[in-house]
Design an enzyme around this catalytic site. Structure first.
Site, short mmCIF file in Angstrom:
data_model
loop_
_atom_site.label_atom_id
_atom_site.label_comp_id
_atom_site.label_asym_id
_atom_site.label_seq_id
_atom_site.Cartn_x
_atom_site.Cartn_y
_atom_site.Cartn_z
N LYS A 180 3.68 -10.58 10.03
CA LYS A 180 3.01 -10.47 8.73
C LYS A 180 3.42 -11.62 7.80
O LYS A 180 4.58 -11.79 7.47
CB LYS A 180 3.37 -9.12 8.10
CG LYS A 180 2.67 -8.84 6.80
CD LYS A 180 2.60 -7.35 6.55
CE LYS A 180 2.19 -7.04 5.13
NZ LYS A 180 1.74 -5.66 4.96
N ARG A 230 -1.94 -0.58 14.35
CA ARG A 230 -0.75 -1.16 14.98
C ARG A 230 -1.09 -1.58 16.41
O ARG A 230 -1.94 -0.95 17.05
CB ARG A 230 0.37 -0.11 15.08
CG ARG A 230 0.93 0.33 13.74
CD ARG A 230 1.92 -0.72 13.21
NE ARG A 230 2.47 -0.34 11.92
CZ ARG A 230 1.85 -0.52 10.75
NH1 ARG A 230 0.66 -1.07 10.69
NH2 ARG A 230 2.42 -0.18 9.62
N ARG A 273 0.84 -1.20 0.00
CA ARG A 273 0.00 0.00 0.00
C ARG A 273 0.88 1.25 0.00
O ARG A 273 1.99 1.24 0.52
CB ARG A 273 -0.87 0.02 1.26
CG ARG A 273 -1.90 -1.08 1.31
CD ARG A 273 -3.12 -0.68 2.10
NE ARG A 273 -2.85 -0.33 3.49
CZ ARG A 273 -3.70 0.36 4.25
NH1 ARG A 273 -4.85 0.78 3.75
NH2 ARG A 273 -3.42 0.63 5.50
P1 ATP Z 1 -0.56 -0.76 6.84
O1 ATP Z 1 -0.99 -1.01 5.45
O2 ATP Z 1 -1.58 -1.07 7.84
O3 ATP Z 1 0.12 0.53 7.07
P2 ATP Z 1 1.94 -2.26 6.60
O4 ATP Z 1 3.00 -1.58 7.37
O5 ATP Z 1 1.94 -3.74 6.60
O6 ATP Z 1 0.52 -1.89 7.14
P3 ATP Z 1 1.73 -2.30 3.77
O7 ATP Z 1 1.84 -1.19 2.78
O8 ATP Z 1 0.43 -3.01 3.91
O9 ATP Z 1 2.13 -1.71 5.16
O10 ATP Z 1 2.84 -3.39 3.41
C1 ATP Z 1 4.12 -3.00 3.03
C2 ATP Z 1 5.07 -3.26 4.18
O11 ATP Z 1 5.16 -4.65 4.39
C3 ATP Z 1 6.49 -2.81 3.90
O12 ATP Z 1 6.71 -1.50 4.32
C4 ATP Z 1 7.35 -3.80 4.71
O13 ATP Z 1 7.56 -3.37 6.02
C5 ATP Z 1 6.47 -5.03 4.79
N1 ATP Z 1 6.92 -6.07 3.85
C6 ATP Z 1 7.51 -5.94 2.64
N2 ATP Z 1 7.74 -7.13 2.08
C7 ATP Z 1 7.30 -8.05 2.95
C8 ATP Z 1 7.25 -9.46 2.93
N3 ATP Z 1 7.71 -10.19 1.91
N4 ATP Z 1 6.71 -10.07 4.02
C9 ATP Z 1 6.24 -9.37 5.07
N5 ATP Z 1 6.24 -8.03 5.15
C10 ATP Z 1 6.76 -7.37 4.09
C1 BTN Z 2 0.48 -4.95 1.46
O1 BTN Z 2 0.64 -5.62 2.48
O2 BTN Z 2 0.53 -3.72 1.47
C2 BTN Z 2 0.13 -5.61 0.19
C3 BTN Z 2 1.27 -6.36 -0.42
C4 BTN Z 2 0.86 -6.93 -1.76
C5 BTN Z 2 1.97 -7.63 -2.46
C6 BTN Z 2 1.47 -8.29 -3.71
S1 BTN Z 2 2.66 -9.38 -4.45
C7 BTN Z 2 1.67 -9.53 -5.87
C8 BTN Z 2 1.11 -8.15 -6.17
N1 BTN Z 2 2.05 -7.39 -6.96
C9 BTN Z 2 2.52 -6.34 -6.27
O3 BTN Z 2 3.36 -5.52 -6.71
N2 BTN Z 2 1.97 -6.29 -5.05
C10 BTN Z 2 1.04 -7.37 -4.85
#
Ligand code: ATP
Ligand code: BTN
Length: 329
Positions: A182, A326, A117
């Site tokens: 996560k 969080r 996101r």
């Molecule tokens: P929110 O969306 O509630 O702010 P979030 O911190 O999980 O939560 P997202 O944009 O949903 O943010 O997810 C992207 C984040 O997930 C990255 O900033 C990183 O910290 C984490 N991330 C990136 N790759 C992975 C992965 N393969 N597995 C777990 N976490 C990951």
């Molecule tokens: C999140 O936690 O913010 C969402 C992560 C989504 C990752 C998937 S991997 C397949 C698809 N292609 C991308 O670039 N992002 C989503």
């Protein structure tokens, strides 16, 4: 794709987990040993652990089951396209939204620019996880898209439960969690105009066998650089071997039926299904919205898909793409 064909062929040979000499690999591919060595470096930059031992050759840290276009196509009920190396599966479908029909899937082994996101990065090393996206045309338009990411999360966890995987939970609005870490993220992106049908791309990244000590892909992200605790499905299953093709197919079929159900019934019936799986329900949490923070006890979601928080002011509901939930440390 062509530019990666030598690396992908080498990976196919190495995927058995045995040693293969540079000479042998070179002969099979019709290239020099020096060229093999260059390609091995490229493979390592995708986050694959390749060991090189003098006089023995190259070997992966462990055997790797590659995704297989034919197997996937046989196992799923929708058109699926495997593109081993891609920038982002979401971007690929968004770029082609006008020519796609609902249900079309793109799946990859490695994403050079996987995203979460708000432009955050999704760390996507080769071969150890799942990265997939499905296109869906939603006649209900953009406003309905928020509920959809919740519905997809519920459907995926329920599908994992049916396979016997226990302990997977949901974090509002788009994450799967295992033991407070996560495991997977869902990213719904769209193109289309307000009021009209929406072109949606629903992407999911799920960690399957990502290792803490695994090399990071070289696009400037380290696994350690994931800015929060993370988990892999192998921990929840208690085994290091996962049939990635079968799992991917099950998840694709699950996505397809969840989206059909959402089209027909919307959020009806989903609230209790979400609340059963909510990782934070009854726990103290913070909602972060820009530089504003709200503290309270998480109470699950409501019929609109908003997160409910009991604060000192009473029960409050919040919805929107800019909100992060969080634990209250
Ligand atoms: P929110 O969306 O509630 O702010 P979030 O911190 O999980 O939560 P997202 O944009 O949903 O943010 O997810 C992207 C984040 O997930 C990255 O900033 C990183 O910290 C984490 N991330 C990136 N790759 C992975 C992965 N393969 N597995 C777990 N976490 C990951
Ligand atoms: C999140 O936690 O913010 C969402 C992560 C989504 C990752 C998937 S991997 C397949 C698809 N292609 C991308 O670039 N992002 C989503």
């Amino acid at each position: 794709m062509k530019e990666h064909s030598a690396k992908l062929s080498i990976l196919k040979y190495l995927s058995d987990g045995e040693f293969h000499s540079g000479e042998d690999l070179g002969e099979r591919l019709g290239i020099s040993r020096a060229a093999v060595s260059k390609h091995i470096k490229g493979i390592q930059s995708w986050g694959v652990d390749v060991f090189s031992v003098q006089r023995k050759g190259y070997r992966l840290a462990a055997p790797m089951q590659l995704l297989d276009q034919q197997q996937l196509s046989e196992l799923v009920s929708v058109p699926v396209e495997l593109i081993s190396v891609i920038d982002s599966t979401n971007q690929y479908l968004l770029d082609r939204a006008d020519s796609l029909s609902s249900g079309q899937v793109c799946i990859a082994e490695y994403q050079e620019k996987g995203r979460g996101r708000r432009g955050r990065e999704w760390v996507s090393p080769f071969g150890s996880n799942l990265y997939m996206s499905m296109y869906w045309r939603l006649d209900a338009g953009m406003a309905a898209a928020m509920g959809l990411s919740l519905v997809v999360g519920v459907a995926i966890v329920e599908a994992l439960e049916k396979m016997g995987v226990e302990g997977i939970k949901l974090k509002w609005p788009n994450d799967l969690y295992f033991e407070d870490r996560k495991l997977a993220g869902i990213l719904v992106e769209m193109s289309g105009q307000a009021g009209a049908a929406a072109n949606l791309v629903i992407g999911m990244g799920m960690n399957l066998m990502m290792q803490n000590n695994q090399q990071a892909p070289s696009n400037n992200i380290t696994l350690q650089g994931i800015t929060q605790p993370w988990a892999s499905l192998s921990e929840a299953i208690g085994a290091d071997v996962i049939d990635r093709n079968k799992l991917a197919a099950t998840l694709i079929n699950t996505l397809d039926s969840a989206l059909r159900e959402y089209e027909d019934c919307g959020m009806t019936g989903f609230v209790s299904r979400w609340n059963r799986l909510d990782n934070f329900i009854g726990r103290e949490v913070r909602l972060i919205m820009g530089n504003k923070e709200i503290k309270g006890i998480a109470q699950g979601i409501n019929e609109q898909g908003a997160v409910l928080i009991k604060t000192s002011q009473g029960l409050e509901s919040y919805i929107g793409g800019e909100i992060s939930l969080r634990p209250s440390v």
